[in-house]
Design a protein around this motif. Structure first.
Motif, PDB file in Angstrom:
ATOM      1  N   ASN A  82       0.809  -1.217   0.000  1.00 44.82           N
ATOM      2  CA  ASN A  82       0.000   0.000   0.000  1.00 44.82           C
ATOM      3  C   ASN A  82       0.843   1.269   0.000  1.00 44.82           C
ATOM      4  O   ASN A  82       1.901   1.328   0.627  1.00 44.82           O
ATOM      5  CB  ASN A  82      -0.895   0.027   1.248  1.00 44.82           C
ATOM      6  N   VAL A  83       0.330   2.280  -0.706  1.00 42.34           N
ATOM      7  CA  VAL A  83       0.874   3.638  -0.626  1.00 42.34           C
ATOM      8  C   VAL A  83      -0.008   4.413   0.345  1.00 42.34           C
ATOM      9  O   VAL A  83      -1.234   4.260   0.357  1.00 42.34           O
ATOM     10  CB  VAL A  83       0.875   4.307  -2.013  1.00 42.34           C
ATOM     11  N   LEU A  84       0.601   5.254   1.169  1.00 42.40           N
ATOM     12  CA  LEU A  84      -0.112   5.953   2.230  1.00 42.40           C
ATOM     13  C   LEU A  84      -0.369   7.411   1.863  1.00 42.40           C
ATOM     14  O   LEU A  84       0.467   8.072   1.245  1.00 42.40           O
ATOM     15  CB  LEU A  84       0.706   5.924   3.529  1.00 42.40           C
ATOM     16  N   SER A  85      -1.523   7.914   2.297  1.00 42.96           N
ATOM     17  CA  SER A  85      -1.768   9.351   2.254  1.00 42.96           C
ATOM     18  C   SER A  85      -1.123   9.984   3.491  1.00 42.96           C
ATOM     19  O   SER A  85      -0.676   9.272   4.405  1.00 42.96           O
ATOM     20  CB  SER A  85      -3.269   9.634   2.253  1.00 42.96           C
ATOM     21  N   TRP A  86      -1.109  11.312   3.543  1.00 42.55           N
ATOM     22  CA  TRP A  86      -0.570  11.975   4.722  1.00 42.55           C
ATOM     23  C   TRP A  86      -1.379  11.610   5.962  1.00 42.55           C
ATOM     24  O   TRP A  86      -0.838  11.402   7.040  1.00 42.55           O
ATOM     25  CB  TRP A  86      -0.540  13.480   4.500  1.00 42.55           C
ATOM     26  N   CYS A 203       4.701   7.228   1.677  1.00 45.48           N
ATOM     27  CA  CYS A 203       3.674   8.269   1.712  1.00 45.48           C
ATOM     28  C   CYS A 203       3.687   9.067   0.411  1.00 45.48           C
ATOM     29  O   CYS A 203       4.744   9.501  -0.057  1.00 45.48           O
ATOM     30  CB  CYS A 203       3.901   9.188   2.912  1.00 45.48           C
ATOM     31  N   ASP A 204       2.510   9.322  -0.164  1.00 47.81           N
ATOM     32  CA  ASP A 204       2.454   9.960  -1.484  1.00 47.81           C
ATOM     33  C   ASP A 204       2.758  11.453  -1.478  1.00 47.81           C
ATOM     34  O   ASP A 204       2.877  12.063  -2.542  1.00 47.81           O
ATOM     35  CB  ASP A 204       1.099   9.693  -2.158  1.00 47.81           C
ATOM     36  N   VAL A 205       2.907  12.074  -0.317  1.00 51.10           N
ATOM     37  CA  VAL A 205       3.232  13.502  -0.311  1.00 51.10           C
ATOM     38  C   VAL A 205       4.700  13.760  -0.664  1.00 51.10           C
ATOM     39  O   VAL A 205       5.095  14.905  -0.868  1.00 51.10           O
ATOM     40  CB  VAL A 205       2.918  14.165   1.058  1.00 51.10           C
ATOM     41  N   ILE A 206       5.510  12.703  -0.741  1.00 49.26           N
ATOM     42  CA  ILE A 206       6.928  12.889  -1.067  1.00 49.26           C
ATOM     43  C   ILE A 206       7.154  12.928  -2.574  1.00 49.26           C
ATOM     44  O   ILE A 206       8.285  13.110  -3.035  1.00 49.26           O
ATOM     45  CB  ILE A 206       7.802  11.775  -0.455  1.00 49.26           C
ATOM     46  N   GLY A 207       6.073  12.794  -3.355  1.00 48.65           N
ATOM     47  CA  GLY A 207       6.221  12.732  -4.806  1.00 48.65           C
ATOM     48  C   GLY A 207       6.189  11.283  -5.257  1.00 48.65           C
ATOM     49  O   GLY A 207       5.330  10.515  -4.842  1.00 48.65           O
ATOM     50  N   GLU A 208       7.150  10.903  -6.094  1.00 47.34           N
ATOM     51  CA  GLU A 208       7.196   9.516  -6.557  1.00 47.34           C
ATOM     52  C   GLU A 208       7.479   8.574  -5.389  1.00 47.34           C
ATOM     53  O   GLU A 208       8.424   8.764  -4.631  1.00 47.34           O
ATOM     54  CB  GLU A 208       8.300   9.353  -7.606  1.00 47.34           C
ATOM     55  N   VAL A 209       6.607   7.583  -5.226  1.00 45.41           N
ATOM     56  CA  VAL A 209       6.779   6.600  -4.157  1.00 45.41           C
ATOM     57  C   VAL A 209       7.431   5.359  -4.753  1.00 45.41           C
ATOM     58  O   VAL A 209       6.850   4.684  -5.600  1.00 45.41           O
ATOM     59  CB  VAL A 209       5.427   6.236  -3.499  1.00 45.41           C
ATOM     60  N   LYS A 210       8.632   5.078  -4.301  1.00 43.68           N
ATOM     61  CA  LYS A 210       9.363   3.921  -4.821  1.00 43.68           C
ATOM     62  C   LYS A 210       8.882   2.636  -4.165  1.00 43.68           C
ATOM     63  O   LYS A 210       8.161   2.670  -3.164  1.00 43.68           O
ATOM     64  CB  LYS A 210      10.863   4.110  -4.584  1.00 43.68           C
ATOM     65  N   SER A 211       9.291   1.525  -4.709  1.00 43.01           N
ATOM     66  CA  SER A 211       8.928   0.230  -4.125  1.00 43.01           C
ATOM     67  C   SER A 211       9.438   0.156  -2.690  1.00 43.01           C
ATOM     68  O   SER A 211      10.510   0.678  -2.369  1.00 43.01           O
ATOM     69  CB  SER A 211       9.531  -0.914  -4.945  1.00 43.01           C
ATOM     70  N   GLU A 241      18.561   6.811   3.695  1.00 41.21           N
ATOM     71  CA  GLU A 241      18.569   8.099   3.002  1.00 41.21           C
ATOM     72  C   GLU A 241      17.240   8.830   3.170  1.00 41.21           C
ATOM     73  O   GLU A 241      16.162   8.233   3.094  1.00 41.21           O
ATOM     74  CB  GLU A 241      18.838   7.887   1.504  1.00 41.21           C
ATOM     75  N   ILE A 242      17.318  10.134   3.406  1.00 39.28           N
ATOM     76  CA  ILE A 242      16.138  11.009   3.387  1.00 39.28           C
ATOM     77  C   ILE A 242      16.300  11.919   2.171  1.00 39.28           C
ATOM     78  O   ILE A 242      17.026  12.924   2.228  1.00 39.28           O
ATOM     79  CB  ILE A 242      16.014  11.826   4.680  1.00 39.28           C
ATOM     80  N   PRO A 243      15.670  11.589   1.037  1.00 50.08           N
ATOM     81  CA  PRO A 243      15.829  12.384  -0.186  1.00 50.08           C
ATOM     82  C   PRO A 243      15.310  13.809  -0.002  1.00 50.08           C
ATOM     83  O   PRO A 243      14.419  14.060   0.813  1.00 50.08           O
ATOM     84  CB  PRO A 243      14.980  11.613  -1.214  1.00 50.08           C
ATOM     85  N   SER A 244      15.844  14.720  -0.770  1.00 53.78           N
ATOM     86  CA  SER A 244      15.477  16.134  -0.641  1.00 53.78           C
ATOM     87  C   SER A 244      14.009  16.382  -0.949  1.00 53.78           C
ATOM     88  O   SER A 244      13.405  17.305  -0.385  1.00 53.78           O
ATOM     89  CB  SER A 244      16.356  16.993  -1.566  1.00 53.78           C
ATOM     90  N   ASN A 245      13.400  15.575  -1.833  1.00 57.41           N
ATOM     91  CA  ASN A 245      11.986  15.812  -2.171  1.00 57.41           C
ATOM     92  C   ASN A 245      11.059  15.523  -0.986  1.00 57.41           C
ATOM     93  O   ASN A 245       9.936  16.029  -0.948  1.00 57.41           O
ATOM     94  CB  ASN A 245      11.574  14.980  -3.389  1.00 57.41           C
ATOM     95  N   TRP A 246      11.510  14.737  -0.004  1.00 54.02           N
ATOM     96  CA  TRP A 246      10.691  14.513   1.185  1.00 54.02           C
ATOM     97  C   TRP A 246      10.506  15.813   1.964  1.00 54.02           C
ATOM     98  O   TRP A 246       9.498  16.016   2.633  1.00 54.02           O
ATOM     99  CB  TRP A 246      11.343  13.486   2.109  1.00 54.02           C
ATOM    100  N   LEU A 247      11.490  16.697   1.880  1.00 55.87           N
ATOM    101  CA  LEU A 247      11.509  17.895   2.711  1.00 55.87           C
ATOM    102  C   LEU A 247      10.677  19.028   2.122  1.00 55.87           C
ATOM    103  O   LEU A 247      10.515  20.081   2.749  1.00 55.87           O
ATOM    104  CB  LEU A 247      12.948  18.363   2.923  1.00 55.87           C
ATOM    105  N   ALA A 248      10.131  18.826   0.907  1.00 55.39           N
ATOM    106  CA  ALA A 248       9.316  19.868   0.284  1.00 55.39           C
ATOM    107  C   ALA A 248       7.950  20.001   0.954  1.00 55.39           C
ATOM    108  O   ALA A 248       7.292  21.033   0.849  1.00 55.39           O
ATOM    109  CB  ALA A 248       9.142  19.561  -1.205  1.00 55.39           C
ATOM    110  N   HIS A 249       7.529  18.968   1.645  1.00 57.94           N
ATOM    111  CA  HIS A 249       6.244  18.961   2.345  1.00 57.94           C
ATOM    112  C   HIS A 249       6.493  19.330   3.807  1.00 57.94           C
ATOM    113  O   HIS A 249       7.339  18.728   4.475  1.00 57.94           O
ATOM    114  CB  HIS A 249       5.629  17.564   2.226  1.00 57.94           C
ATOM    115  N   GLN A 250       5.773  20.340   4.305  1.00 56.64           N
ATOM    116  CA  GLN A 250       6.069  20.866   5.632  1.00 56.64           C
ATOM    117  C   GLN A 250       5.959  19.813   6.732  1.00 56.64           C
ATOM    118  O   GLN A 250       6.822  19.703   7.603  1.00 56.64           O
ATOM    119  CB  GLN A 250       5.123  22.028   5.954  1.00 56.64           C
ATOM    120  N   GLY A 251       4.878  19.061   6.706  1.00 56.04           N
ATOM    121  CA  GLY A 251       4.687  18.038   7.732  1.00 56.04           C
ATOM    122  C   GLY A 251       5.733  16.947   7.648  1.00 56.04           C
ATOM    123  O   GLY A 251       6.258  16.486   8.669  1.00 56.04           O
ATOM    124  N   MET A 252       6.080  16.548   6.411  1.00 53.44           N
ATOM    125  CA  MET A 252       7.091  15.509   6.236  1.00 53.44           C
ATOM    126  C   MET A 252       8.460  16.006   6.684  1.00 53.44           C
ATOM    127  O   MET A 252       9.252  15.242   7.275  1.00 53.44           O
ATOM    128  CB  MET A 252       7.141  15.063   4.771  1.00 53.44           C
TER     129      MET A 252
END
Length: 299
Positions: A82-86, A203-211, A241-252
Motif C-alpha cells: 500500500n501507498v499511504l496518504s498523509w 507516503c504519497d506527499v513525497i512525490g514519486e513513491v518507490k517500491s 537516506e532522506i531524499p530532498s523531495n521529502w523535505l518539500a512537504h512541511q509536515g514531512m
C-alpha cells in the motif's frame, strides 16, 4: 532474527490469534506471558492479550499465547502492498509512537504508576495493523521490565538481543550503559526511527513513491549480520537516506527532523518517545486548527 513470527506456528480463529511456541522457546513464551500479565500494559497501540496456556501435543509440550487477531497483518507486509496518504501516515506513525511512549512511561494514561518496559526488538514485522490503519506493538519475547529494584548485573544477564538491521550503534558496539535504565529506552527510540522512516518512504506527499524496502535495504542482504551493520551504522555512521523531495512537504520535513533526532549516534541526544508523541500531537492540532479542506501540509 529478521522475523520472529516466522519462528512459531501462527493460527487463528474468527477473532483471535494463537501464537504457538515449541518447548525449546519456553523462555521466550514465559517472558512474553509475564509482560502481558501486567494490567498496566493495556493500551490501544499494544496488542490485546487474552490468555497464555500450556498445551500437550502428543508427547510434546506447546506453549500458547492467545491475542486479538488483526487481518491486515504486519506493518512490513502492509507497506509493501500500500501507498499511504498523509492522513494514513499520521495515524500509523502516531499510533506507533503512542505505543512506544506508553511502554516507556512510568505511569498509565489514568496516572497509575507502572513499571516501564523496553521492547528491545522494534521493527516493522513486530508491528501489526488494525483495521483503522493504526499500529499495535507485538512480540514481547525479549522485552525487559525496567524495574528500578534490579541491578546492572541483572540487566547485563538479559543479553544483547534484537535484530541486527535495527540495532542502535551502542548495541552494535556493546557499550550500553547498564547503570542507566534510560539506555534501554534510547535503543528502542533508535529502532522506532527506522520504522518511522519505512512508513515515510511509502507516503504519497513525497512525490514519486518507490517500491518498499527495509532500512538499509539497498546496502545489505536480507538478514544482515552484526558485523555488516557495525561497518555501516557504527563505523560509517550510515542511516537510511532522506531524499530532498521529502523535505518539500512541511509536515514531512517536521517528521524527518524528528526521525533524524531519534537515530542520533549519541544515545543521550535522542528524543524520548514521549517527546516524539508530543510532536505528533502538535502536527495533528495544527491540521485541525487549519480550518481548511487543504491544510498547509495535507495534500
Amino acid at each position: 532474527m529478521e522475523n520472529q513470527f516466522n519462528d512459531f506456528h501462527l493460527t487463528r480463529g474468527m477473532d483471535v490469534a494463537v501464537k504457538i511456541f515449541p518447548c525449546e522457546e519456553y523462555a521466550s513464551w514465559k517472558n512474553e506471558s509475564q509482560i502481558f500479565a501486567d494490567a498496566n500494559l493495556k493500551h490501544d497501540s499494544i496488542l490485546q492479550f487474552l490468555t497464555a496456556e500450556e498445551r500437550h501435543s502428543g508427547l510434546q509440550k506447546e506453549y500458547w499465547l492467545i491475542t486479538a487477531y488483526h487481518s491486515q497483518g504486519n506493518l512490513k507486509d502492509y507497506l509493501s502492498r500500500n501507498v499511504l496518504s498523509w492522513r494514513d501516515l499520521q495515524k500509523m506513525a502516531g499510533s506507533l509512537v503512542s505505543g512506544v511512549a506508553h511502554l516507556h512511561s512510568d505511569y498509565t494514561a489514568s496516572g497509575s504508576p507502572k513499571i516501564p518496559i523496553a521492547h528491545r526488538d522494534i521493527k516493522s514485522t513486530n508491528i501489526l495493523i488494525k483495521n483503522e490503519q493504526e499500529c499495535v506493538l507485538c512480540d514481547f519475547g525479549i522485552a525487559l521490565r525496567l524495574d528500578p529494584s534490579l541491578t546492572a548485573e541483572d540487566f547485563a544477564n538479559s543479553g544483547q538481543v534484537g535484530t541486527a538491521r535495527y540495532m542502535a550503534p551502542e548495541v552494535l558496539e556493546s557499550r550500553v550503559n547498564l547503570e542507566d535504565l534510560e539506555s534501554f529506552k534510547q535503543m528502542d527510540v533508535y529502532s522506532m526511527a527506522l520504522v518511522l522512516w519505512e512508513i515515510a518512504s511509502r507516503c504519497d506527499v513525497i512525490g514519486e513513491v518507490k517500491s518498499y524496502e527495509l532500512p538499509f535495504g539497498s546496502k545489505v542482504r536480507k538478514q544482515p549480520c552484526m558485523e555488516v551493520m557495525r561497518d555501516i551504522v557504527l563505523h560509517g555512521r550510515g542511516r537510511p537516506e532522506i531524499p530532498s523531495n521529502w523535505l518539500a512537504h512541511q509536515g514531512m520535513r517536521f517528521l524527518c527532523d524528528t526521525i533524524t533526532e531519534c537515530w542520533d549516534h549519541d544515545p543521550e541526544a535522542r528524543l524520548t518517545a514521549h517527546c516524539v508523541a508530543e510532536r505528533f500531537n502538535l502536527i495533528t492540532q495544527i491540521d485541525l486548527l487549519s480550518n481548511s479542506e487543504n491544510p498547509p501540509w495535507v495534500r
